[in-house]
Design a protein around this motif. Structure first.
Motif, PDB file in Angstrom:
ATOM      1  N   GLU A  12       7.602  16.013  -6.987  1.00  0.00           N
ATOM      2  CA  GLU A  12       9.013  16.027  -7.387  1.00  0.00           C
ATOM      3  C   GLU A  12       9.515  14.606  -7.652  1.00  0.00           C
ATOM      4  O   GLU A  12      10.228  14.351  -8.626  1.00  0.00           O
ATOM      5  N   VAL A  13       9.137  13.660  -6.796  1.00  0.00           N
ATOM      6  CA  VAL A  13       9.521  12.261  -7.007  1.00  0.00           C
ATOM      7  C   VAL A  13       8.872  11.751  -8.293  1.00  0.00           C
ATOM      8  O   VAL A  13       9.505  11.036  -9.083  1.00  0.00           O
ATOM      9  N   ASN A  21      13.319   7.386 -15.604  1.00  0.00           N
ATOM     10  CA  ASN A  21      12.907   6.032 -15.957  1.00  0.00           C
ATOM     11  C   ASN A  21      11.809   5.990 -17.011  1.00  0.00           C
ATOM     12  O   ASN A  21      11.296   4.912 -17.296  1.00  0.00           O
ATOM     13  N   ALA A  22      11.440   7.134 -17.556  1.00  0.00           N
ATOM     14  CA  ALA A  22      10.373   7.210 -18.565  1.00  0.00           C
ATOM     15  C   ALA A  22       9.094   6.522 -18.081  1.00  0.00           C
ATOM     16  O   ALA A  22       8.436   5.807 -18.816  1.00  0.00           O
ATOM     17  N   LEU A  23       8.766   6.742 -16.817  1.00  0.00           N
ATOM     18  CA  LEU A  23       7.575   6.151 -16.219  1.00  0.00           C
ATOM     19  C   LEU A  23       6.502   7.217 -16.043  1.00  0.00           C
ATOM     20  O   LEU A  23       6.806   8.410 -15.968  1.00  0.00           O
ATOM     21  N   PRO A  24       5.257   6.781 -15.938  1.00  0.00           N
ATOM     22  CA  PRO A  24       4.204   7.758 -15.658  1.00  0.00           C
ATOM     23  C   PRO A  24       4.508   8.484 -14.343  1.00  0.00           C
ATOM     24  O   PRO A  24       4.886   7.842 -13.348  1.00  0.00           O
ATOM     25  N   PRO A  25       4.355   9.789 -14.307  1.00  0.00           N
ATOM     26  CA  PRO A  25       4.636  10.532 -13.072  1.00  0.00           C
ATOM     27  C   PRO A  25       3.868  10.017 -11.862  1.00  0.00           C
ATOM     28  O   PRO A  25       4.363  10.084 -10.739  1.00  0.00           O
ATOM     29  N   MET A  26       2.671   9.472 -12.076  1.00  0.00           N
ATOM     30  CA  MET A  26       1.882   8.987 -10.945  1.00  0.00           C
ATOM     31  C   MET A  26       2.607   7.874 -10.203  1.00  0.00           C
ATOM     32  O   MET A  26       2.502   7.761  -8.981  1.00  0.00           O
ATOM     33  N   THR A  27       3.367   7.061 -10.920  1.00  0.00           N
ATOM     34  CA  THR A  27       4.119   5.985 -10.266  1.00  0.00           C
ATOM     35  C   THR A  27       5.079   6.576  -9.243  1.00  0.00           C
ATOM     36  O   THR A  27       5.152   6.125  -8.097  1.00  0.00           O
ATOM     37  N   ALA A  31       5.094   6.510  -5.009  1.00  0.00           N
ATOM     38  CA  ALA A  31       6.301   6.113  -4.269  1.00  0.00           C
ATOM     39  C   ALA A  31       6.750   7.234  -3.338  1.00  0.00           C
ATOM     40  O   ALA A  31       7.094   6.996  -2.177  1.00  0.00           O
ATOM     41  N   GLY A  32       6.745   8.464  -3.841  1.00  0.00           N
ATOM     42  CA  GLY A  32       7.146   9.604  -3.015  1.00  0.00           C
ATOM     43  C   GLY A  32       6.244   9.782  -1.815  1.00  0.00           C
ATOM     44  O   GLY A  32       6.724  10.031  -0.692  1.00  0.00           O
ATOM     45  N   TRP A  33       4.945   9.666  -2.013  1.00  0.00           N
ATOM     46  CA  TRP A  33       4.007   9.814  -0.893  1.00  0.00           C
ATOM     47  C   TRP A  33       4.225   8.709   0.134  1.00  0.00           C
ATOM     48  O   TRP A  33       4.216   8.963   1.346  1.00  0.00           O
ATOM     49  N   LEU A  34       4.455   7.478  -0.335  1.00  0.00           N
ATOM     50  CA  LEU A  34       4.667   6.374   0.600  1.00  0.00           C
ATOM     51  C   LEU A  34       5.970   6.524   1.382  1.00  0.00           C
ATOM     52  O   LEU A  34       6.126   5.927   2.444  1.00  0.00           O
ATOM     53  N   MET A  35       6.889   7.334   0.890  1.00  0.00           N
ATOM     54  CA  MET A  35       8.129   7.601   1.629  1.00  0.00           C
ATOM     55  C   MET A  35       7.894   8.504   2.833  1.00  0.00           C
ATOM     56  O   MET A  35       8.665   8.479   3.786  1.00  0.00           O
ATOM     57  N   MET A  64       2.093  -1.227 -10.761  1.00  0.00           N
ATOM     58  CA  MET A  64       3.442  -1.164 -11.322  1.00  0.00           C
ATOM     59  C   MET A  64       4.499  -1.263 -10.219  1.00  0.00           C
ATOM     60  O   MET A  64       5.462  -2.021 -10.334  1.00  0.00           O
ATOM     61  N   LEU A  65       4.319  -0.526  -9.145  1.00  0.00           N
ATOM     62  CA  LEU A  65       5.274  -0.567  -8.037  1.00  0.00           C
ATOM     63  C   LEU A  65       5.306  -1.943  -7.375  1.00  0.00           C
ATOM     64  O   LEU A  65       6.354  -2.414  -6.944  1.00  0.00           O
ATOM     65  N   GLU A  66       4.151  -2.589  -7.316  1.00  0.00           N
ATOM     66  CA  GLU A  66       4.095  -3.929  -6.730  1.00  0.00           C
ATOM     67  C   GLU A  66       4.831  -4.938  -7.612  1.00  0.00           C
ATOM     68  O   GLU A  66       5.532  -5.816  -7.113  1.00  0.00           O
ATOM     69  N   GLU A  67       4.705  -4.803  -8.923  1.00  0.00           N
ATOM     70  CA  GLU A  67       5.417  -5.691  -9.840  1.00  0.00           C
ATOM     71  C   GLU A  67       6.929  -5.571  -9.667  1.00  0.00           C
ATOM     72  O   GLU A  67       7.658  -6.540  -9.879  1.00  0.00           O
ATOM     73  N   TRP A  68       7.409  -4.412  -9.310  1.00  0.00           N
ATOM     74  CA  TRP A  68       8.842  -4.192  -9.108  1.00  0.00           C
ATOM     75  C   TRP A  68       9.287  -4.487  -7.682  1.00  0.00           C
ATOM     76  O   TRP A  68      10.433  -4.253  -7.333  1.00  0.00           O
ATOM     77  N   SER A  69       8.370  -4.946  -6.855  1.00  0.00           N
ATOM     78  CA  SER A  69       8.643  -5.233  -5.440  1.00  0.00           C
ATOM     79  C   SER A  69       9.041  -3.983  -4.658  1.00  0.00           C
ATOM     80  O   SER A  69       9.773  -4.059  -3.681  1.00  0.00           O
ATOM     81  N   TRP A  70       8.553  -2.833  -5.069  1.00  0.00           N
ATOM     82  CA  TRP A  70       8.799  -1.592  -4.337  1.00  0.00           C
ATOM     83  C   TRP A  70       7.836  -1.447  -3.174  1.00  0.00           C
ATOM     84  O   TRP A  70       8.127  -0.758  -2.207  1.00  0.00           O
ATOM     85  N   ILE A  71       6.667  -2.038  -3.311  1.00  0.00           N
ATOM     86  CA  ILE A  71       5.655  -1.903  -2.263  1.00  0.00           C
ATOM     87  C   ILE A  71       5.147  -3.281  -1.877  1.00  0.00           C
ATOM     88  O   ILE A  71       5.381  -4.271  -2.572  1.00  0.00           O
ATOM     89  N   GLN A  72       4.449  -3.308  -0.766  1.00  0.00           N
ATOM     90  CA  GLN A  72       3.797  -4.538  -0.328  1.00  0.00           C
ATOM     91  C   GLN A  72       2.378  -4.200   0.089  1.00  0.00           C
ATOM     92  O   GLN A  72       2.085  -3.080   0.499  1.00  0.00           O
ATOM     93  N   ARG A  73       1.515  -5.184  -0.045  1.00  0.00           N
ATOM     94  CA  ARG A  73       0.117  -5.036   0.374  1.00  0.00           C
ATOM     95  C   ARG A  73      -0.082  -5.790   1.678  1.00  0.00           C
ATOM     96  O   ARG A  73       0.529  -6.826   1.908  1.00  0.00           O
ATOM     97  N   SER A  74      -0.975  -5.282   2.495  1.00  0.00           N
ATOM     98  CA  SER A  74      -1.358  -5.974   3.718  1.00  0.00           C
ATOM     99  C   SER A  74      -2.823  -5.672   3.984  1.00  0.00           C
ATOM    100  O   SER A  74      -3.380  -4.718   3.440  1.00  0.00           O
ATOM    101  N   ARG A  75      -3.420  -6.504   4.804  1.00  0.00           N
ATOM    102  CA  ARG A  75      -4.825  -6.298   5.165  1.00  0.00           C
ATOM    103  C   ARG A  75      -4.997  -6.762   6.594  1.00  0.00           C
ATOM    104  O   ARG A  75      -4.695  -7.905   6.923  1.00  0.00           O
TER     105      ARG A  75
END
Length: 167
Positions: A12-13, A21-27, A31-35, A64-75
Motif C-alpha cells: 500500500e505504501v 510521487n511518480a516513483l517506482p512502487p518498490m521505493t 519505506a513501508g516495510w522499514l516503518m 533512492m531513499l538514501e539519496e533523499w535522507s529517508w534511510i540510514q546505513r549502519s554496520r
C-alpha cells in the motif's frame, strides 16, 4: 497471517509513493516495510526476502531513499553487510528543506533573467515560482520548529515513545 497483512501494508505504501510521487512502487514498499519491520534495521537480503523482491530492485530503492535522507546505513563491528533503517529525523527532514527551496527560487530568478524584458504573461510562471520558493524558505523553519514542539508534547503525554536518536 500477520506477515501477509504487513506485506499488504508495504504494498500500500508502494502504491502511495507511485501515485503521489511518480516513483517506482518498490521505493515505497521498502519505506513501508522499514516503518513496521522488526528489527528496525534490515539488510538488503532481509528486505528482499520479506518483500519477495529481487535484491537489485531493493538495492535501487534503498539507494533512492538514501539519496533523499529517508534511510540510514549502519554496520555492526565484524559484520560484512550494511543494515538500513528509517532515518530517525525523517519527518523533520521532509519539512526542513530550506536549501532546496532557496535553490528553486534562484533557478526561477535565473529564468527571469533569461527572459529579460519578455511580456508579463510570459514571466508570470517564473515570478510565481520564485515567490512560492521564497515563501517556503521563509515558512518551513517555523513549521519544522512547530513539528519538533508538537512531537515533544506527544512524547510528554506518552502518545509517542521517547527516542533519543530522533531530532
Amino acid at each position: 497471517m500477520a506477515y501477509e497483512v504487513e506485506l499488504a501494508f508495504a504494498d500500500e505504501v508502494g502504491r502511495h509513493f507511485a501515485r503521489q510521487n511518480a516513483l517506482p512502487p518498490m521505493t515505497g514498499r521498502v519505506a513501508g516495510w522499514l516503518m513496521i519491520c522488526d528489527p528496525p534495521q534490515q539488510t538488503i537480503a532481509e528486505l528482499s526476502e520479506a518483500l519477495r523482491a529481487s535484491r537489485s530492485a531493493v538495492s535501487g530503492a534503498v539507494t533512492m531513499l538514501e539519496e533523499w535522507s529517508w534511510i540510514q546505513r549502519s554496520r555492526a563491528a565484524g559484520e560484512r553487510v550494511d543494515r538500513v533503517s528509517l532515518h530517525p529525523a525523517i519527518w523533520l527532514s521532509m519539512v526542513d528543506k530550506r536549501a532546496e527551496y532557496t535553490s528553486l527560487g534562484a533557478l526561477a530568478r535565473h529564468g527571469l533573467d533569461a527572459l529579460g524584458e519578455a511580456p508579463a504573461a510570459r514571466r508570470a510562471r517564473l515570478l510565481e515560482t520564485a515567490a512560492f520558493a521564497r515563501f517556503l524558505a521563509e515558512r518551513m523553519p517555523a513549521l519544522a520548529a512547530e513539528w519538533q514542539a508538537y512531537r515533544e508534547t506527544l512524547r510528554a503525554s506518552g502518545e509517542l515513545p521517547t527516542d533519543s536518536r530522533t531530532s
